[in-house]
Design a protein around this motif. Structure first.
Motif, PDB file in Angstrom:
ATOM      1  N   GLN A 110       7.728  13.451   0.170  1.00 13.50           N
ATOM      2  CA  GLN A 110       7.288  14.668   1.025  1.00 13.50           C
ATOM      3  C   GLN A 110       6.548  14.969   0.223  1.00 13.50           C
ATOM      4  O   GLN A 110       5.239  15.475   0.778  1.00 13.50           O
ATOM      5  CB  GLN A 110       8.437  16.006   1.015  1.00 13.50           C
ATOM      6  N   ARG A 111       6.009  15.022  -1.456  1.00 13.48           N
ATOM      7  CA  ARG A 111       4.521  14.907  -2.366  1.00 13.48           C
ATOM      8  C   ARG A 111       4.120  13.986  -1.625  1.00 13.48           C
ATOM      9  O   ARG A 111       2.616  14.612  -1.855  1.00 13.48           O
ATOM     10  CB  ARG A 111       5.305  14.062  -3.988  1.00 13.48           C
ATOM     11  N   LEU A 112       4.101  13.414  -1.215  1.00 16.78           N
ATOM     12  CA  LEU A 112       2.903  12.071  -0.477  1.00 16.78           C
ATOM     13  C   LEU A 112       2.528  12.822   0.809  1.00 16.78           C
ATOM     14  O   LEU A 112       0.908  12.691   0.930  1.00 16.78           O
ATOM     15  CB  LEU A 112       3.426  10.880  -0.440  1.00 16.78           C
ATOM     16  N   GLU A 113       3.511  13.080   1.533  1.00 15.74           N
ATOM     17  CA  GLU A 113       2.647  14.247   2.970  1.00 15.74           C
ATOM     18  C   GLU A 113       1.742  15.126   2.510  1.00 15.74           C
ATOM     19  O   GLU A 113       1.057  15.797   2.754  1.00 15.74           O
ATOM     20  CB  GLU A 113       3.996  14.659   3.627  1.00 15.74           C
ATOM     21  N   ALA A 114       2.294  15.870   1.505  1.00 18.96           N
ATOM     22  CA  ALA A 114       1.286  17.166   1.188  1.00 18.96           C
ATOM     23  C   ALA A 114      -0.155  16.593   0.651  1.00 18.96           C
ATOM     24  O   ALA A 114      -0.261  17.210   0.904  1.00 18.96           O
ATOM     25  CB  ALA A 114       2.272  17.872  -0.176  1.00 18.96           C
ATOM     26  N   LYS A 115       0.027  15.927  -0.238  1.00 17.40           N
ATOM     27  CA  LYS A 115      -0.980  14.937  -0.598  1.00 17.40           C
ATOM     28  C   LYS A 115      -1.815  14.534   0.655  1.00 17.40           C
ATOM     29  O   LYS A 115      -3.099  14.937   0.020  1.00 17.40           O
ATOM     30  CB  LYS A 115      -0.588  13.864  -1.502  1.00 17.40           C
TER      31      LYS A 115
ATOM     32  N   HIS B  17       0.652  -1.407  -0.081  1.00 16.17           N
ATOM     33  CA  HIS B  17      -0.017   0.192  -0.017  1.00 16.17           C
ATOM     34  C   HIS B  17       0.755   1.068   0.392  1.00 16.17           C
ATOM     35  O   HIS B  17       0.130   2.358  -0.386  1.00 16.17           O
ATOM     36  CB  HIS B  17      -0.802  -0.270   1.381  1.00 16.17           C
ATOM     37  N   GLU B  18       1.717   1.249   0.971  1.00 17.13           N
ATOM     38  CA  GLU B  18       2.878   2.325   0.531  1.00 17.13           C
ATOM     39  C   GLU B  18       3.732   2.392  -0.703  1.00 17.13           C
ATOM     40  O   GLU B  18       3.395   3.648  -0.753  1.00 17.13           O
ATOM     41  CB  GLU B  18       4.120   1.995   2.148  1.00 17.13           C
ATOM     42  N   LEU B  19       3.747   1.125  -0.886  1.00 19.40           N
ATOM     43  CA  LEU B  19       4.841   1.656  -2.326  1.00 19.40           C
ATOM     44  C   LEU B  19       3.297   1.993  -3.204  1.00 19.40           C
ATOM     45  O   LEU B  19       3.826   3.315  -4.057  1.00 19.40           O
ATOM     46  CB  LEU B  19       5.245   0.114  -2.867  1.00 19.40           C
ATOM     47  N   GLU B  20       2.663   1.356  -3.267  1.00 19.67           N
ATOM     48  CA  GLU B  20       0.913   1.943  -4.564  1.00 19.67           C
ATOM     49  C   GLU B  20       0.992   3.791  -4.111  1.00 19.67           C
ATOM     50  O   GLU B  20       0.639   4.253  -4.798  1.00 19.67           O
ATOM     51  CB  GLU B  20      -0.233   1.112  -4.004  1.00 19.67           C
ATOM     52  N   GLU B  21       1.023   4.082  -2.835  1.00 22.11           N
ATOM     53  CA  GLU B  21       0.690   5.575  -2.768  1.00 22.11           C
ATOM     54  C   GLU B  21       2.201   6.240  -3.383  1.00 22.11           C
ATOM     55  O   GLU B  21       1.575   7.338  -3.535  1.00 22.11           O
ATOM     56  CB  GLU B  21       0.693   5.714  -1.045  1.00 22.11           C
TER      57      GLU B  21
ATOM     58  N   GLU C 251       4.382   5.550  -5.600  1.00 16.44           N
ATOM     59  CA  GLU C 251       3.548   5.954  -7.321  1.00 16.44           C
ATOM     60  C   GLU C 251       3.294   6.578  -7.957  1.00 16.44           C
ATOM     61  O   GLU C 251       3.333   7.259  -8.412  1.00 16.44           O
ATOM     62  CB  GLU C 251       4.010   4.669  -7.857  1.00 16.44           C
ATOM     63  N   SER C 252       1.896   7.295  -7.073  1.00 12.02           N
ATOM     64  CA  SER C 252       0.854   7.762  -6.920  1.00 12.02           C
ATOM     65  C   SER C 252       1.204   8.745  -7.581  1.00 12.02           C
ATOM     66  O   SER C 252       0.435   9.861  -7.974  1.00 12.02           O
ATOM     67  CB  SER C 252      -0.603   7.596  -6.749  1.00 12.02           C
ATOM     68  N   VAL C 253       2.146   9.531  -6.714  1.00  9.69           N
ATOM     69  CA  VAL C 253       2.924  10.744  -6.569  1.00  9.69           C
ATOM     70  C   VAL C 253       4.172  10.788  -7.285  1.00  9.69           C
ATOM     71  O   VAL C 253       4.811  11.826  -7.905  1.00  9.69           O
ATOM     72  CB  VAL C 253       2.711  12.003  -5.140  1.00  9.69           C
ATOM     73  N   GLY C 254       4.364   9.821  -8.179  1.00 14.31           N
ATOM     74  CA  GLY C 254       5.509   9.774  -9.555  1.00 14.31           C
ATOM     75  C   GLY C 254       6.151   9.190  -8.884  1.00 14.31           C
ATOM     76  O   GLY C 254       7.893   9.461  -9.647  1.00 14.31           O
ATOM     77  N   TYR C 255       6.816   8.325  -7.488  1.00 15.23           N
ATOM     78  CA  TYR C 255       7.994   7.587  -7.777  1.00 15.23           C
ATOM     79  C   TYR C 255       7.575   6.538  -9.147  1.00 15.23           C
ATOM     80  O   TYR C 255       7.206   5.898  -8.600  1.00 15.23           O
ATOM     81  CB  TYR C 255       7.748   6.979  -5.632  1.00 15.23           C
ATOM     82  N   ASN C 256       9.213   6.122  -9.242  1.00 15.49           N
ATOM     83  CA  ASN C 256       9.360   5.324  -9.907  1.00 15.49           C
ATOM     84  C   ASN C 256       9.957   3.897  -9.444  1.00 15.49           C
ATOM     85  O   ASN C 256      11.425   4.701  -9.602  1.00 15.49           O
ATOM     86  CB  ASN C 256       9.558   4.970 -11.323  1.00 15.49           C
ATOM     87  N   PRO C 257       9.595   2.920  -8.688  1.00 15.20           N
ATOM     88  CA  PRO C 257      11.113   2.505  -7.826  1.00 15.20           C
ATOM     89  C   PRO C 257      12.250   1.411  -9.132  1.00 15.20           C
ATOM     90  O   PRO C 257      13.440   1.483  -8.884  1.00 15.20           O
ATOM     91  CB  PRO C 257      11.125   1.136  -6.959  1.00 15.20           C
TER      92      PRO C 257
END
Length: 114
Positions: A80-85, A51-55, A57-63
């Protein structure tokens, strides 16, 4: 006579060391099985990690992109982007709740008295 001396020199010490090593292995397995995380914490499940990885990835992270040279920076930026979201979602929820409360107060105040 020869077998007695060999028995005392080799077999008996080996038997003793075998018993000691078996006892150590048994106690170490019990100790490990009883260890638990710090109080107030829990072990992370596979579903939570996914779930954390999906979140992220939803803000642009690509492992699969990037290498070791930018590893900590790219995931930290995604966090940081995820926390802002999440903060924006909390703010929207709070403003929605406030608007609903204001609307309820206005309808209560504008109702005609019989």
């Amino acid at each position: 006579m020869k077998s007695n001396s060999l028995n005392r020199l080799f077999v008996l010490p080996m038997r003793g060391s075998l018993i000691v090593s078996a006892a150590l292995m048994a106690t170490s397995a019990c100790v490990y099985a009883q260890t638990s995380p710090e109080p107030g914490t829990h072990q992370v499940t596979r579903a939570e990690v996914r779930h954390e990885l999906e979140e992220l990835e939803s803000v642009g992270y690509n492992p699969s992109q990037g290498g070791d040279s930018n590893y900590p920076a790219d995931i930290q930026a995604a966090e940081q982007r995820l926390e802002a979201k999440h903060q924006a979602q909390r703010n929207a929820l709070m403003s929605g709740n406030q608007a609903a409360q204001i609307g309820e107060n206005q309808t209560v105040q504008t109702r005609p008295t019989p």
